[in-house]
Design a protein around this motif. Structure first.
Motif, PDB file in Angstrom:
ATOM      1  N   ARG A  36       0.836  -1.202   0.000  1.00  0.00           N
ATOM      2  CA  ARG A  36       0.000   0.000   0.000  1.00  0.00           C
ATOM      3  C   ARG A  36       0.871   1.252   0.000  1.00  0.00           C
ATOM      4  O   ARG A  36       2.043   1.225   0.355  1.00  0.00           O
ATOM      5  N   GLY A  41      -2.527  11.137   6.135  1.00  0.00           N
ATOM      6  CA  GLY A  41      -3.000  10.566   7.399  1.00  0.00           C
ATOM      7  C   GLY A  41      -1.909   9.644   7.937  1.00  0.00           C
ATOM      8  O   GLY A  41      -2.057   8.425   7.972  1.00  0.00           O
ATOM      9  N   GLU A  42      -0.780  10.256   8.351  1.00  0.00           N
ATOM     10  CA  GLU A  42       0.369   9.424   8.731  1.00  0.00           C
ATOM     11  C   GLU A  42       0.611   9.431  10.230  1.00  0.00           C
ATOM     12  O   GLU A  42       0.557  10.482  10.873  1.00  0.00           O
ATOM     13  N   HIS A  43       0.866   8.243  10.735  1.00  0.00           N
ATOM     14  CA  HIS A  43       1.111   8.035  12.170  1.00  0.00           C
ATOM     15  C   HIS A  43      -0.079   8.479  13.012  1.00  0.00           C
ATOM     16  O   HIS A  43       0.094   8.991  14.115  1.00  0.00           O
ATOM     17  N   ASP A  45      -3.045   6.316  12.647  1.00  0.00           N
ATOM     18  CA  ASP A  45      -3.994   5.176  12.677  1.00  0.00           C
ATOM     19  C   ASP A  45      -4.068   4.594  14.085  1.00  0.00           C
ATOM     20  O   ASP A  45      -5.097   4.044  14.475  1.00  0.00           O
ATOM     21  N   TYR A  46      -2.980   4.752  14.861  1.00  0.00           N
ATOM     22  CA  TYR A  46      -3.030   4.276  16.254  1.00  0.00           C
ATOM     23  C   TYR A  46      -3.452   5.386  17.210  1.00  0.00           C
ATOM     24  O   TYR A  46      -3.291   5.269  18.421  1.00  0.00           O
ATOM     25  N   CYS A 176       2.019  -1.942  15.308  1.00  0.00           N
ATOM     26  CA  CYS A 176       1.471  -1.142  14.212  1.00  0.00           C
ATOM     27  C   CYS A 176      -0.014  -0.855  14.416  1.00  0.00           C
ATOM     28  O   CYS A 176      -0.693  -1.525  15.189  1.00  0.00           O
ATOM     29  N   GLY A 177      -0.500   0.155  13.676  1.00  0.00           N
ATOM     30  CA  GLY A 177      -1.933   0.439  13.642  1.00  0.00           C
ATOM     31  C   GLY A 177      -2.618  -0.481  12.633  1.00  0.00           C
ATOM     32  O   GLY A 177      -2.063  -1.520  12.262  1.00  0.00           O
ATOM     33  N   ILE A 178      -3.796  -0.047  12.167  1.00  0.00           N
ATOM     34  CA  ILE A 178      -4.569  -0.947  11.304  1.00  0.00           C
ATOM     35  C   ILE A 178      -4.464  -0.611   9.813  1.00  0.00           C
ATOM     36  O   ILE A 178      -5.002  -1.323   8.977  1.00  0.00           O
ATOM     37  N   MET A 179      -3.749   0.484   9.512  1.00  0.00           N
ATOM     38  CA  MET A 179      -3.788   0.977   8.130  1.00  0.00           C
ATOM     39  C   MET A 179      -3.307  -0.047   7.099  1.00  0.00           C
ATOM     40  O   MET A 179      -3.975  -0.271   6.081  1.00  0.00           O
ATOM     41  N   ASP A 180      -2.155  -0.645   7.334  1.00  0.00           N
ATOM     42  CA  ASP A 180      -1.522  -1.443   6.276  1.00  0.00           C
ATOM     43  C   ASP A 180      -2.329  -2.696   5.951  1.00  0.00           C
ATOM     44  O   ASP A 180      -2.560  -3.027   4.785  1.00  0.00           O
ATOM     45  N   LEU A 225      11.436  -0.642  11.402  1.00  0.00           N
ATOM     46  CA  LEU A 225      10.446  -0.059  12.323  1.00  0.00           C
ATOM     47  C   LEU A 225      10.590  -0.674  13.710  1.00  0.00           C
ATOM     48  O   LEU A 225      10.307  -0.050  14.720  1.00  0.00           O
ATOM     49  N   TYR A 230       9.456   3.556  15.946  1.00  0.00           N
ATOM     50  CA  TYR A 230       8.001   3.525  15.764  1.00  0.00           C
ATOM     51  C   TYR A 230       7.302   3.394  17.114  1.00  0.00           C
ATOM     52  O   TYR A 230       6.380   4.157  17.436  1.00  0.00           O
ATOM     53  N   GLY A 342       4.081   6.229   4.788  1.00  0.00           N
ATOM     54  CA  GLY A 342       4.367   5.065   5.632  1.00  0.00           C
ATOM     55  C   GLY A 342       5.039   5.457   6.935  1.00  0.00           C
ATOM     56  O   GLY A 342       5.016   6.610   7.353  1.00  0.00           O
ATOM     57  N   GLY A 343       5.668   4.471   7.554  1.00  0.00           N
ATOM     58  CA  GLY A 343       6.233   4.668   8.889  1.00  0.00           C
ATOM     59  C   GLY A 343       7.386   5.657   8.948  1.00  0.00           C
ATOM     60  O   GLY A 343       7.634   6.287   9.954  1.00  0.00           O
TER      61      GLY A 343
HETATM   62  C1  GLA Z   1       3.478   1.770   9.574  1.00  0.00           C
HETATM   63  C2  GLA Z   1       2.427   1.066  10.433  1.00  0.00           C
HETATM   64  C3  GLA Z   1       1.048   1.676  10.203  1.00  0.00           C
HETATM   65  C4  GLA Z   1       1.072   3.198  10.345  1.00  0.00           C
HETATM   66  C5  GLA Z   1       2.215   3.789   9.543  1.00  0.00           C
HETATM   67  C6  GLA Z   1       2.364   5.270   9.769  1.00  0.00           C
HETATM   68  O1  GLA Z   1       3.240   1.526   8.222  1.00  0.00           O
HETATM   69  O2  GLA Z   1       2.379  -0.316  10.137  1.00  0.00           O
HETATM   70  O3  GLA Z   1       0.112   1.101  11.090  1.00  0.00           O
HETATM   71  O4  GLA Z   1       1.145   3.567  11.698  1.00  0.00           O
HETATM   72  O5  GLA Z   1       3.451   3.165   9.824  1.00  0.00           O
HETATM   73  O6  GLA Z   1       1.261   5.956   9.324  1.00  0.00           O
END
Ligand code: GLA
Length: 395
Positions: A36, A41-43, A45-46, A176-180, A225, A230, A342-343
């Protein structure tokens, strides 16, 4: 300069050939899951925020079959040897390290009461690793989709994404959050995925204008990460929310952060300003897209990058250089907006631009980046693509 995305059909054929060669087996099940890129909308999602990624036209493909034993035997196209897993046992983290993505996902199925039969599998990828394009989430989602095929079952897409996220938490130790995983699982051609990370609900947003495209520029620099950067950022945001005394970042305003600036202290105050600002920018971007106003994304992407660089401190000089080159090309040269994606701590930038000028923009990005850093970047265009799916013959 502009790399061609390998065709999924060719990847599938290569995966079947790899399975025959390395494991002397014939593919009966083939799963594909994309990486993806995140537009904005970075960092967050958590942090209960909104994020707007899409699935790219780069995939991990797993081809395999049941093998009638109690073992999973898995080979990867870039690595020698094979991972051998006793699938009658509840999976734990183990070696080789890369097998933990698969072990974690198998464990998710086991936790749901599934008995996993022995299988042979071969993994192939067109997603550059360490480029901030979620090859990890793609491997998890491809594994989950492969297991759906093997078990002849179908998980709810959201449940599948959450199972994969848990695998990453528990077996790879990246919080990690849920985005990926959502992007890899829910991706659709011509659609961005606007995720409300508070409700956990994705909304598909049209991205159909053929005059626009997205360039992904891999700086070829990456820091893991899992090396702590992270997790530390995530901790800062949790500390900030606790000091602000709110239940969710969605209840925090920019004025709240300013009022509590010295109490939050540095760097938590700057991290907090990023979270609140980025949530607002993403909401504004989604509203602009709903009006088909892509031009509005330019300043929002610029502000997002600056905030990630200065307040959240997850950029690096190579990402800044790549974004600066895109900014200099500017609207006259076809660039609408650019930012890291991304991260961070290396990885890729995302540049929204006119499709007709993409080749020229990629050439300038590559030449000027190489001149400034001595590194040849990898640049390709991507439009939103299909999320994780089983590949049927002929596809
Ligand atoms: C990584 C994490 C995601 C998100 C991004 C930053 O890709 O896996 O959950 O936090 O960093 O947006």
């Amino acid at each position: 300069m502009l790399q061609i995305n390998p065709n999924l059909t060719d990847l599938v054929a290569d995966a079947a050939a790899g399975l025959r060669q390395r494991l002397q087996a014939t593919a009966t099940i083939t799963a594909a899951a994309p990486g993806r890129v995140n537009l904005i909308g970075e960092h967050i999602d958590y942090c209960d925020g909104f994020v707007m990624p899409f699935a790219i036209d780069r995939y991990i493909v797993i081809a395999g079959c049941a093998n009638g034993t109690n073992e999973a035997r898995i080979c990867d196209h870039t690595l020698p040897g094979m991972a051998v897993l006793d699938v009658t046992a509840m999976q734990q983290a183990g070696t080789p390290k890369w097998s933990n993505y698969l072990r974690g996902v198998i464990r998710g199925f086991q936790d749901r009461g599934h008995h996993i039969p022995g299988f042979d599998a071969f993994i192939i990828s067109s997603i550059p690793g360490g480029a901030g394009l979620s090859s990890s989430a793609a491997l998890e989602c491809a594994t989950a989709t492969f297991l759906e095929g093997l078990l002849d079952t179908v998980l709810d897409t959201k449940e599948k994404a959450l199972l994969c996220q848990k695998a990453e938490h528990d077996f790879v130790h990246v919080p990690c959050g849920i985005m990926d995983q959502f992007a890899s699982a829910f991706g659709k051609p011509n659609r961005l995925i606007l995720i409300d990370c508070q409700s956990g609900e994705p909304e598909l947003v049209p991205f159909e204008n053929p005059d626009l495209t997205v360039l992904i520029a891999n700086t070829m620099v990456h820091h893991e990460l899992s090396d702590g950067g992270y997790a530390l950022r995530r901790k800062h945001t949790e500390d900030g929310l606790a000091i602000l005394g709110k239940a969710s970042w969605r209840d925090v305003t920019a004025a709240d952060v300013t009022a509590a600036w010295s109490q939050l202290g540095d760097p938590v105050n700057r991290r907090s300003r990023h979270v609140v600002g980025e949530i607002a920018r993403t909401i504004t971007a989604a509203a602009a897209l709903a009006r088909n106003d892509f031009e509005a994304l330019g300043p929002l992407m610029a502000a997002s990058h600056d905030s990630l660089r200065d307040d959240f401190e997850v950029s690096c000089s190579e990402l800044d250089i790549m974004v600066e080159i895109a900014r200099k090309i500017g609207r006259a040269g076809g660039v609408i907006g650019a930012r890291m994606t991304g991260g961070g701590f290396g990885g890729s930038t995302v540049t929204l631009c006119d499709a007709s000028k993409a080749t020229a923009i990629a050439a300038t990005l590559a030449a000027d980046y190489a001149a400034a850093t001595g590194i040849s970047p990898q640049i390709f265009a991507s439009r939103p693509s299909q999320g994780a799916h089983l590949v049927t013959s002929g596809q």
